[in-house]
Scaffold this motif. Sequence first.
Motif, PDB file in Angstrom:
ATOM      1  N   SER A  60       7.540 -23.921  18.603  1.00 25.06           N
ATOM      2  CA  SER A  60       7.195 -23.271  17.332  1.00 25.06           C
ATOM      3  C   SER A  60       8.115 -23.682  16.194  1.00 25.06           C
ATOM      4  O   SER A  60       7.933 -23.237  15.056  1.00 25.06           O
ATOM      5  N   LEU A  61       9.101 -24.540  16.481  1.00 28.46           N
ATOM      6  CA  LEU A  61      10.082 -24.955  15.486  1.00 28.46           C
ATOM      7  C   LEU A  61       9.855 -26.391  15.047  1.00 28.46           C
ATOM      8  O   LEU A  61       9.167 -27.169  15.704  1.00 28.46           O
ATOM      9  N   PHE A  62      10.487 -26.743  13.925  1.00 28.36           N
ATOM     10  CA  PHE A  62      10.765 -28.124  13.577  1.00 28.36           C
ATOM     11  C   PHE A  62      12.257 -28.337  13.821  1.00 28.36           C
ATOM     12  O   PHE A  62      13.065 -27.453  13.539  1.00 28.36           O
ATOM     13  N   VAL A  63      12.625 -29.494  14.339  1.00 22.85           N
ATOM     14  CA  VAL A  63      14.002 -29.760  14.734  1.00 22.85           C
ATOM     15  C   VAL A  63      14.450 -31.103  14.176  1.00 22.85           C
ATOM     16  O   VAL A  63      13.672 -32.061  14.101  1.00 22.85           O
ATOM     17  N   SER A  64      15.718 -31.173  13.766  1.00 19.60           N
ATOM     18  CA  SER A  64      16.322 -32.428  13.307  1.00 19.60           C
ATOM     19  C   SER A  64      17.741 -32.530  13.848  1.00 19.60           C
ATOM     20  O   SER A  64      18.446 -31.522  13.950  1.00 19.60           O
ATOM     21  N   ASP A  65      18.139 -33.732  14.212  1.00 17.67           N
ATOM     22  CA  ASP A  65      19.526 -34.007  14.578  1.00 17.67           C
ATOM     23  C   ASP A  65      20.152 -34.724  13.390  1.00 17.67           C
ATOM     24  O   ASP A  65      19.919 -35.911  13.166  1.00 17.67           O
ATOM     25  N   TYR A  66      20.941 -33.992  12.625  1.00 17.18           N
ATOM     26  CA  TYR A  66      21.428 -34.482  11.333  1.00 17.18           C
ATOM     27  C   TYR A  66      22.945 -34.388  11.297  1.00 17.18           C
ATOM     28  O   TYR A  66      23.514 -33.311  11.461  1.00 17.18           O
ATOM     29  N   ARG A  67      23.588 -35.518  11.134  1.00 12.47           N
ATOM     30  CA  ARG A  67      25.049 -35.577  11.075  1.00 12.47           C
ATOM     31  C   ARG A  67      25.689 -34.924  12.294  1.00 12.47           C
ATOM     32  O   ARG A  67      26.685 -34.202  12.202  1.00 12.47           O
ATOM     33  N   GLY A  68      25.092 -35.186  13.442  1.00 16.55           N
ATOM     34  CA  GLY A  68      25.653 -34.693  14.684  1.00 16.55           C
ATOM     35  C   GLY A  68      25.427 -33.220  14.953  1.00 16.55           C
ATOM     36  O   GLY A  68      26.011 -32.666  15.890  1.00 16.55           O
ATOM     37  N   ARG A  69      24.578 -32.589  14.159  1.00 16.01           N
ATOM     38  CA  ARG A  69      24.292 -31.179  14.349  1.00 16.01           C
ATOM     39  C   ARG A  69      22.801 -30.978  14.561  1.00 16.01           C
ATOM     40  O   ARG A  69      21.985 -31.678  13.975  1.00 16.01           O
ATOM     41  N   ARG A  70      22.469 -30.016  15.387  1.00 15.32           N
ATOM     42  CA  ARG A  70      21.067 -29.676  15.579  1.00 15.32           C
ATOM     43  C   ARG A  70      20.661 -28.678  14.499  1.00 15.32           C
ATOM     44  O   ARG A  70      21.327 -27.656  14.284  1.00 15.32           O
ATOM     45  N   ILE A  71      19.549 -28.976  13.837  1.00 13.74           N
ATOM     46  CA  ILE A  71      19.036 -28.085  12.804  1.00 13.74           C
ATOM     47  C   ILE A  71      17.665 -27.604  13.226  1.00 13.74           C
ATOM     48  O   ILE A  71      16.752 -28.412  13.454  1.00 13.74           O
ATOM     49  N   ASP A  72      17.521 -26.309  13.357  1.00 11.53           N
ATOM     50  CA  ASP A  72      16.238 -25.682  13.664  1.00 11.53           C
ATOM     51  C   ASP A  72      15.620 -25.175  12.375  1.00 11.53           C
ATOM     52  O   ASP A  72      16.288 -24.495  11.582  1.00 11.53           O
ATOM     53  N   LEU A  73      14.362 -25.483  12.174  1.00 10.31           N
ATOM     54  CA  LEU A  73      13.630 -25.026  10.996  1.00 10.31           C
ATOM     55  C   LEU A  73      12.531 -24.071  11.453  1.00 10.31           C
ATOM     56  O   LEU A  73      11.615 -24.453  12.179  1.00 10.31           O
ATOM     57  N   LEU A  74      12.645 -22.823  11.022  1.00 10.97           N
ATOM     58  CA  LEU A  74      11.717 -21.773  11.406  1.00 10.97           C
ATOM     59  C   LEU A  74      10.862 -21.370  10.216  1.00 10.97           C
ATOM     60  O   LEU A  74      11.398 -20.979   9.175  1.00 10.97           O
ATOM     61  N   HIS A  75       9.542 -21.462  10.369  1.00  9.78           N
ATOM     62  CA  HIS A  75       8.617 -20.948   9.365  1.00  9.78           C
ATOM     63  C   HIS A  75       8.124 -19.586   9.839  1.00  9.78           C
ATOM     64  O   HIS A  75       7.547 -19.467  10.922  1.00  9.78           O
ATOM     65  N   THR A  76       8.349 -18.571   9.034  1.00 14.54           N
ATOM     66  CA  THR A  76       8.052 -17.206   9.462  1.00 14.54           C
ATOM     67  C   THR A  76       6.679 -16.714   9.023  1.00 14.54           C
ATOM     68  O   THR A  76       6.142 -15.762   9.602  1.00 14.54           O
ATOM     69  N   GLY A  77       6.109 -17.319   7.997  1.00 15.60           N
ATOM     70  CA  GLY A  77       4.973 -16.711   7.322  1.00 15.60           C
ATOM     71  C   GLY A  77       5.463 -15.808   6.211  1.00 15.60           C
ATOM     72  O   GLY A  77       6.649 -15.463   6.130  1.00 15.60           O
ATOM     73  N   ILE A  78       4.548 -15.410   5.348  1.00 15.17           N
ATOM     74  CA  ILE A  78       4.907 -14.648   4.150  1.00 15.17           C
ATOM     75  C   ILE A  78       5.168 -13.184   4.495  1.00 15.17           C
ATOM     76  O   ILE A  78       4.464 -12.580   5.298  1.00 15.17           O
ATOM     77  N   GLY A  79       6.192 -12.630   3.876  1.00 14.72           N
ATOM     78  CA  GLY A  79       6.415 -11.194   3.938  1.00 14.72           C
ATOM     79  C   GLY A  79       7.514 -10.758   4.885  1.00 14.72           C
ATOM     80  O   GLY A  79       7.961 -11.494   5.764  1.00 14.72           O
ATOM     81  N   MET A  80       7.951  -9.507   4.687  1.00 17.06           N
ATOM     82  CA  MET A  80       9.051  -8.938   5.460  1.00 17.06           C
ATOM     83  C   MET A  80       8.716  -8.787   6.929  1.00 17.06           C
ATOM     84  O   MET A  80       9.556  -9.045   7.802  1.00 17.06           O
ATOM     85  N   VAL A  81       7.504  -8.354   7.247  1.00 14.94           N
ATOM     86  CA  VAL A  81       7.130  -8.114   8.642  1.00 14.94           C
ATOM     87  C   VAL A  81       7.148  -9.416   9.424  1.00 14.94           C
ATOM     88  O   VAL A  81       7.727  -9.496  10.519  1.00 14.94           O
TER      89      VAL A  81
END
Length: 219
Positions: A27-48
């Motif tokens: 469910s994530l997008f992932v990148s290995d950037y400058r030796g670090r793992r970066i997880d990108l989470l899209h939640t959808g709109i709104g607080m809930v």
Amino acid sequence: MRILLVAATELETAWLREVMGFYREGSLFVSDYRGRRIDLLHTGIGMVNTAFHLGKYLAIHSPGMAVNLGIAGSFDYSRRLGSVVEVVSDTFSELGADTPDKFLDIQAMGFPLMEHNGKLWFNRLENPAPSTLDIPQVKGITVNTVHGNPASIALTRKQWNPDIETMEGAAFFHAMIHSEIPFFAFRGISNYVELRDRSKWQIALAAEQVQRFIKKEVL
């Protein structure tokens, strides 16, 4: 170190995903950037949506830092559309009770939003360690209904004196404070909080500018 990026929609991360080589992993997008793992989470709109998807993620992962990014409406009409700000406090501005005389926030009602490390938190949440970057720092409110009516805008200004509004920010603050994860929140200004007129909005510009800022100054 694992870094978590959190955005409501894929529109708000398209530039980063392209230039940083993100790839899908569940469910994530992932990148290995400058030796670090970066997880990108899209939640959808709104607080809930934000609370739900952050809860699922944090039940499994423990990032060393989290960054919220996206667009925002500005109550400050002198602020340039497309400019980037850091949100250092955010507020659940609708959480409370309506009365014939005035709006009661949850502190006036006698109910804290949460207790953490001996401190009671009410509608307004603050980042205990904002960045030291050369960028305007602002106060946000988080709403279920974005403002577009002059009367409600005036009431909101009187109650909270906010600089910007989003539909997710305070939920992100809440999750990070509870989880004791260092965090930052940056927003690109896409529109002014005024009589609603989407023809004036600069969504694409605001989204790209905040992404460029985060890649250059934060990551």
